[in-house]
Scaffold this active site. Structure first.
Site, PDB file in Angstrom:
ATOM      1  N   VAL A  10       0.813  -1.219   0.000  1.00 57.12           N
ATOM      2  CA  VAL A  10       0.000   0.000   0.000  1.00 57.12           C
ATOM      3  C   VAL A  10       0.841   1.262   0.000  1.00 57.12           C
ATOM      4  CG1 VAL A  10      -1.994  -1.098   1.067  1.00 57.12           C
ATOM      5  CG2 VAL A  10      -0.227  -0.115   2.520  1.00 57.12           C
ATOM      6  N   GLY A  11       2.149   1.132   0.115  1.00 58.17           N
ATOM      7  CA  GLY A  11       2.982   2.327   0.066  1.00 58.17           C
ATOM      8  C   GLY A  11       4.404   2.039   0.490  1.00 58.17           C
ATOM      9  N   ARG A  12       5.187   3.081   0.455  1.00 57.95           N
ATOM     10  CA  ARG A  12       6.581   2.988   0.886  1.00 57.95           C
ATOM     11  C   ARG A  12       6.830   4.101   1.884  1.00 57.95           C
ATOM     12  NH1 ARG A  12       9.195  -0.700  -2.213  1.00 57.95           N
ATOM     13  NH2 ARG A  12       8.072  -1.318  -4.099  1.00 57.95           N
ATOM     14  N   GLY A  13       7.226   3.705   3.095  1.00 54.23           N
ATOM     15  CA  GLY A  13       7.449   4.667   4.161  1.00 54.23           C
ATOM     16  C   GLY A  13       8.832   5.268   4.107  1.00 54.23           C
ATOM     17  N   GLY A  16      11.090   1.867   4.433  1.00 59.79           N
ATOM     18  CA  GLY A  16      10.750   0.525   3.988  1.00 59.79           C
ATOM     19  C   GLY A  16       9.412   0.441   3.288  1.00 59.79           C
ATOM     20  N   LYS A  33       4.914  -2.818   8.462  1.00 57.67           N
ATOM     21  CA  LYS A  33       6.022  -2.062   7.892  1.00 57.67           C
ATOM     22  C   LYS A  33       7.241  -2.970   7.821  1.00 57.67           C
ATOM     23  CE  LYS A  33       5.123   2.812   8.759  1.00 57.67           C
ATOM     24  NZ  LYS A  33       5.673   4.062   9.334  1.00 57.67           N
ATOM     25  N   ASP A 128       6.952  15.408  12.625  1.00 55.93           N
ATOM     26  CA  ASP A 128       6.581  15.299  11.209  1.00 55.93           C
ATOM     27  C   ASP A 128       5.063  15.264  11.076  1.00 55.93           C
ATOM     28  OD1 ASP A 128       7.051  15.239   8.506  1.00 55.93           O
ATOM     29  OD2 ASP A 128       7.359  13.074   8.396  1.00 55.93           O
TER      30      ASP A 128
END
Length: 698
Positions: A10-13, A16, A33, A128
């Site tokens: 679902v995504g890239r943090g 990772g 993650k 953040d």
């Protein structure tokens, strides 16, 4: 990973890959993650370890929950809560230029406020905070802050010196290289509030130096004057250039502007909306169901109740009726005190989806369970009984649609995932084999797509994605899969659709398929016996010569028989040898075989031309369903009609064959609306919901 089943990336943090996974113990969707620690620098490993450390400390409904971490294939895996509603940034982007109501802004803001207060109470800086790191639940009512990858735990020092964070949200003191504390998070909180109120960022520029200049000068456009002076002043105070002038979180929470929203959060979020029966203040005659004044877009009853309505006893949330297969009149099925919003009938299955997203099944009790034997001297067979049960093992999954074929079932979750179970013959389950499966299992080949609808024929399946991509699998003879061949497939295959034909809905029959496109046109493939798909090119009341008759179509083809090729169609359904369609004006047309009167015309004509059903003139029809040799249609006011072959209770009454529509009587004493109808072979399922003056939650 033995405890989890990967669904999709679902995504890239920050460091990772982020996976959506199914936790096998409770079938709950979670986020994993995956952080490849061997490839990371020392600082990156410390940041990853820091995220675990921070998440363990936090426990708040507005903070993403931490579950566990473990090592897998030289990578650190962090399991945490999944928020299916997307990010606040995506929510804002979808608003385009439509400003949010102040009440909505405060509803989101105070939750972020509570979460940040919890974080600061544990001496943690987020560092953040931004709309991309603020997540929403599936109803987009609860917000949760996440991504603590660069958070800082303040053990003994009161300030942190490293400059991190997203540039657009960086505070002026960071631009100057000064140390900062919690007030930098409050600056970011002000940026988020500004973004909620204006649908754009407070500080944006073409390059970093220009952005820093804007932040240092505190230059940003004022928010709309449609908002209260108190809200505008709050934005200004949070975005004060001097950290000391920014109010602490406790002061913000104490402001009159926020107090009401905070109270609403603690009293309303998570509350269960209850229906109540309104008691009349003065005694009087019962009110006819047609005069309740409530409005509904679905099919709604306008008849008078059979007896006086007792307001002290509220109507059931919904009712599901079954007839056919030996049931000569509609039988109300047991409901488990829930509301069913959609039903599907198969050869042997009876299934429904509840408003809360559970899959409910109705089954005949096992032999010897009671009610199945005749008393001495009895001359009539006892009426079949059914027991209801929820499908177990799906506690973490919300079902929004179900479809049934012959001995197999497909269901669609609210996250666009298709699961199938039952008989694997003909490859109908889509798992790449012919194996039977007793529990719903994800169709893995479709995990890269968000699906919006699934339909089952007797031995094949069609599925539609949000982007209009069409997939088919199962038995392929006759061209029913629309792939241009007669081959069968046990795994989903993408179906080519002509450009400009955007599919909106898919329908499967015994040996054919249809797709309803956005302009109200229909494409069909498979067997066209008796012109049951309307593929013959015919003018009104014209009959084709034999060599012009279309017997089958291997690819999806536009209908060619008038008036089906001219009028916009809202609803279509496929039976064994006939089909039915409802036009935008509410007229019902049938086409195909009329051997048992299933076309609803006064004469048992033998014709390949579509005909308008007689006896429904002046009634706006909204739903239609086709069985093996009969048809059921529903009017806008809740009227239910059936016609065709009458044996074994197909028509919901004791008639034999009926060539013209006749009403089906439901045992309802309250006003109702029909929400779903499904026919398969000789069986019918129909769901109704009681109509009240109180709105039903979405």
């Amino acid at each position: 990973m033995e405890k989890y089943e990967r669904i999709r990336v679902v995504g890239r943090g920050a460091f990772g890959i982020v996976h959506l996974c199914l936790r096998k113990a409770d079938q709950k969707l979670v986020i994993l993650k995956q952080i490849p620690v061997e490839q990371m620098t020392k600082e990156e490993r410390q940041a990853a370890q820091n995220e675990c450390q921070v998440l363990k400390l936090l426990n708040h409904p507005n903070v993403i929950e931490y579950y566990e971490n473990f090592l897998e294939d030289k990578a650190l895996m962090i399991a945490m809560e999944y928020a299916p509603g997307g990010t606040l940034a995506e929510f804002i982007q979808k608003r385009c230029n439509s400003l949010l109501e102040e009440e909505t802004i405060l509803h989101f803001f105070v939750q972020i406020l509570l979460a940040l207060h919890h974080v600061h109470t544990h001496l943690i800086l987020h560092r953040d905070l931004k709309t991309q790191n603020i997540l929403l639940d599936k109803h987009r009512m609860v917000v949760k802050i996440g991504d603590f990858g660069i958070s800082k735990i303040l053990s003994s020092k009161s300030k942190a010196y490293t400059v991190v964070g997203t540039p657009c949200y960086i505070s002026p003191e960071l631009c100057e290289g000064k140390p900062y504390n919690q007030k930098s998070d409050i600056w970011a909180l002000g940026c988020v509030l500004y973004e909620l109120a204006s649908l754009k960022r407070a500080f944006e520029a073409a390059n970093l130096p220009a952005l820093v200049l804007k932040i240092m000068s505190g230059t940003f456009a004022p928010i709309s004057d449609r908002y209260s002076p108190e809200l505008r002043q709050l934005v200004l105070s949070l975005l004060s250039l001097e950290p000391a002038q920014r109010p602490p979180l406790s002061h913000i929470m104490a402001q009159p502007l926020c107090i009401r929203a905070l109270l609403n959060i603690h009293t309303d979020v998570g509350s269960v909306r209850m229906r109540r029966a309104e008691k009349s203040l003065t005694p009087g005659p019962p009110i006819a169901s047609g005069s309740t004044g409530s409005r509904a877009t679905s099919a709604r009853c306008r008849g008078v109740p059979r007896g006086p309505v007792r307001p002290a006893i509220p109507p059931p949330l919904s009712s599901v009726y079954a007839w056919g297969g030996g049931l000569s009149s509609p039988l109300r099925l047991p409901m488990l005190n829930t509301e069913v919003v959609q039903v599907a009938a198969g050869r042997t299955q009876k299934a429904g989806v509840t408003r809360s997203g559970r899959l409910i099944l109705w089954e005949a009790p096992p032999l010897g369970a009671g009610g199945g034997t005749l008393l001495p001297g009895a001359v009539e067979l006892p009426q079949p009984q059914f027991v209801s049960r929820f499908l177990e093992g799906q506690s973490g999954v919300t079902i929004k649609h179900v479809a049934c074929g012959d001995l197999f079932t497909a269901c669609l979750t609210d996250r666009g995932i298709i699961m199938t179970f039952g008989s694997g013959s003909n490859g109908c389950l889509g798992h790449g084999n012919l194996t039977d499966i007793s529990q719903p299992t994800i169709v893995e080949a479709l995990l890269g797509y968000e699906m919006v609808q699934v339909a089952c024929g007797a031995s094949h399946v069609l599925a539609l994605s949000t982007d209009g991509e069409l997939f088919a699998w199962g038995r392929g003879d006759g061209g029913r899969l629309g792939l241009g061949t007669r081959e069968s497939h046990n795994c989903p295959q993408q179906v080519p659709v002509a450009p400009g034909q955007e599919a909106q809905r898919v329908v499967c029959g015994i040996d054919s398929s249809m797709i309803l496109t956005s302009p109200g046109r229909v494409l069909a493939c498979g067997s066209n016996r008796f012109n049951k798909l309307g593929l013959d090119h015919l003018s009104l009341d014209e009959e084709p010569v034999p060599y012009q008759q279309v017997e089958e179509a291997l690819s999806f083809t536009p209908l060619g028989s008038a008036p089906l090729d001219q009028e916009p169609l809202l609803c279509v359904d496929l039976g064994t040898a006939h089909s039915a369609a409802i036009t935008a004006s509410g007229d019902c047309y049938t086409f195909g075989s009329n051997q048992h009167g299933q076309l609803g015309t006064s004469s048992r004509r033998v014709s390949r031309a579509p005909c308008r059903v007689q006896g429904l003139e002046g009634i706006k029809m909204v739903m239609v369903a086709c069985g093996d040799a009969f048809t059921v249609a529903v009017g806008a006011e809740g009227e239910v009609y059936s016609w065709g072959k009458g044996t074994r209770g197909r028509l919901g009454r004791r008639d034999e064959d009926a060539g013209l529509p006749r009403p089906v009587q439901l045992d309802e004493t309250h006003p109702y609306m029909v929400t779903s109808v499904s026919c398969c072979h000789g069986n019918t399922l129909l769901a109704v919901r009681s109509v009240t003056d109180e709105p039903v939650p979405p």
